[in-house]
Design a protein around this motif. Structure first.
Motif, mmCIF file in Angstrom:
data_model
loop_
_atom_site.group_PDB
_atom_site.id
_atom_site.type_symbol
_atom_site.label_atom_id
_atom_site.label_comp_id
_atom_site.label_asym_id
_atom_site.label_seq_id
_atom_site.Cartn_x
_atom_site.Cartn_y
_atom_site.Cartn_z
ATOM 1 N N ASP A 289 0.860 -1.162 0.000
ATOM 2 C CA ASP A 289 0.000 0.000 0.000
ATOM 3 C C ASP A 289 0.906 1.226 0.000
ATOM 4 O O ASP A 289 2.096 1.121 0.301
ATOM 5 C CB ASP A 289 -0.900 0.003 1.253
ATOM 6 C CG ASP A 289 -2.096 0.918 1.084
ATOM 7 O OD1 ASP A 289 -2.207 1.580 0.039
ATOM 8 O OD2 ASP A 289 -2.912 0.986 2.016
ATOM 9 N N SER A 309 -6.601 -1.178 -8.240
ATOM 10 C CA SER A 309 -5.683 -0.697 -7.197
ATOM 11 C C SER A 309 -4.267 -0.587 -7.740
ATOM 12 O O SER A 309 -3.547 0.373 -7.425
ATOM 13 C CB SER A 309 -5.723 -1.606 -5.968
ATOM 14 O OG SER A 309 -5.334 -2.924 -6.292
ATOM 15 N N SER A 313 -2.358 2.998 -8.323
ATOM 16 C CA SER A 313 -1.035 3.242 -7.728
ATOM 17 C C SER A 313 -0.063 3.733 -8.790
ATOM 18 O O SER A 313 0.698 4.682 -8.558
ATOM 19 C CB SER A 313 -0.502 1.961 -7.073
ATOM 20 O OG SER A 313 -1.279 1.596 -5.969
ATOM 21 N N ARG A 389 0.136 -4.889 -5.703
ATOM 22 C CA ARG A 389 -1.302 -4.626 -5.512
ATOM 23 C C ARG A 389 -2.091 -5.699 -6.263
ATOM 24 O O ARG A 389 -2.604 -5.472 -7.355
ATOM 25 C CB ARG A 389 -1.666 -3.215 -6.025
ATOM 26 C CG ARG A 389 -0.890 -2.072 -5.415
ATOM 27 C CD ARG A 389 -1.033 -1.987 -3.903
ATOM 28 N NE ARG A 389 -2.389 -1.858 -3.462
ATOM 29 C CZ ARG A 389 -3.049 -0.712 -3.318
ATOM 30 N NH1 ARG A 389 -2.448 0.404 -3.605
ATOM 31 N NH2 ARG A 389 -4.289 -0.685 -2.883
#
Length: 421
Positions: A289, A309, A313, A389
């Protein structure tokens, strides 16, 4: 005890929005904003949202409530709301002793909605104080068997370790179950820097004050405390289920079953990220994360994954000055992502700000490179960081299986944040 750790407990449940609820405007959650600046680029109103340091700030006079910033934010830190300055959050229902609607089950730390380390430490300690009041240390127990402990603590981050130390100090029998390594929450914390703005009291240690230090410094302190106190932490023990059985909790891990009269969940809010299972994944350069996109400015980053995700990112990282972004995905196309992410990604690919490696598989991560299988050959890819991710298990789904109610609350913003939006 700082009053702010009770803000969530005391905050009212959210009410449905009404048509006459006031002027729509954007609201940024300071604890979630990663400072990537994608919201600034997405907003059609010049100056309505700008970056101040690492935080996106809304100018109420210019914001028209379009919501483009909400759709552009890669981490869901922005909402469009009306009325008074509140922060609407989704949290487990707990009382002022951090006990959930499931009797004997406590939630502390980030999972409860308070992300600050000092609050996590205080909450872990307070939850165990409540356990000790209901289970006086040394008193004869009539429930469970000889192997049943007073309290099982799930997680060994700041809240879990604080709870464990307080249990040890009180003389409660305990077990601490950590799905990763010791203090994995801190070790894999997505910020590079940590800050304790004021001293916080840690059971069996005393006052701790780390001002603008690295997470490695806090981890070193953590390991020293564990070594000096003899606190026992069982690592690599992912909790699969927690059920009430014959008056006590039955906690299932891959290696066996634990029974406890009380359970304190201190697992963090990010859930259990899915891992690649390749050599080198434990290195400090690997993240699951990101909290501060700015920390990756000027770095070479390999993002792994093909869902929203991972793409979000990559979009946020590509917005940082001098950051080289490569997106590795094992399939041949990003077929599952949102249409708007598809369009944004294509623009960055066309302008050379993101390079994709479709059909690639990460085989190993080393300190200065990643080893991938790509186009039938082994490719050595120099990089500084790897961001993985590829999905995971959300913590709220786990809580709901336990019977814990999830509620929305409106937390009043501090005056300075309310003015800043």
């Amino acid at each position: 005890m700082p009053q702010q750790i009770f803000e969530l407990v005391q905050a009212p449940n959210s009410k449905p929005a009404t048509a006459d609820g006031g002027v729509l405007r954007a609201m940024v959650r300071g604890d979630m904003c990663v400072g990537c600046g994608t919201c600034v680029a997405a907003c059609p109103e010049p100056g309505a949202i700008t970056l101040r340091g690492k935080l996106a700030v809304v100018d109420d006079a210019l914001c028209q409530g379009h919501g483009e910033c909400v759709r552009g934010c890669p981490v869901g830190a922005i909402s469009v709301t009306t009325g008074s300055a509140v922060n609407r959050v989704q949290v487990p229902l707990i009382d002022d002793q951090f006990e959930t609607n499931v009797p004997g089950l406590f939630i502390v730390g980030e999972l409860g909605g308070r992300g600050l380390i000092k609050n996590a430490i205080n909450e872990g300690k307070m939850a165990i104080e409540g356990v000790a009041r209901s289970l006086p240390p040394g008193a004869v127990r009539t429930d469970g068997d000889a192997d049943t402990v007073d309290v099982a603590i799930v997680g060994s981050g700041p809240a879990g370790l604080s709870a464990g130390l307080e249990a040890l100090r009180c003389g409660l029998s305990y077990v601490i179950l950590e799905q990763g390594s010791l203090s994995d929450t801190v070790r894999k914390y997505p910020r590079h820097k940590l800050l304790l703005a004021e001293p916080v009291h840690i059971p069996l240690y005393g006052d701790l004050w780390i001002a603008d230090a690295s997470k490695e410094t806090l981890l070193q302190v953590w390991e020293t405390i564990v070594a000096n106190t003899g606190l026992q932490v069982q690592t690599q023990q992912r909790v699969e289920t927690v059920v009430r059985e014959d008056g006590v909790f039955r906690i299932q891990t891959p290696d066996g079953v634990h029974r406890a009269r009380r359970v304190v969940l201190a697992m963090g809010r990010r859930g259990t990220p899915r891992r690649l299972g390749v050599p080198g994944e434990e290195l400090a350069k690997v993240f699951y994360d990101i909290v501060e996109m700015e920390a990756f400015a000027g770095r070479r980053v390999l993002v792994v994954g093909g869902g929203d995700s991972a793409v979000e990112s990559a979009l946020g990282l590509a917005n940082q000055k001098g950051t080289e972004v490569i997106l590795s995905y094992r399939a041949q196309a990003f077929s599952r992502i949102k249409e708007r992410n598809q369009a944004k990604l294509q623009r960055l690919i066309d302008t050379g700000r993101v390079r994709t490696m479709l059909g690639s598989t990460v085989r190993e991560i080393r300190n200065d490179v990643a080893v991938l299988e790509y186009n039938g050959e082994t490719t050595i890819l120099p990089n500084d960081h790897v961001v993985i991710r590829i999905g995971g298990d959300a913590p709220f789904a786990f809580l709901e299986r336990l019977g814990v109610r999830i509620v929305e609350k409106d937390v009043p913003l501090p005056p300075d944040q309310a003015r800043a939006g």
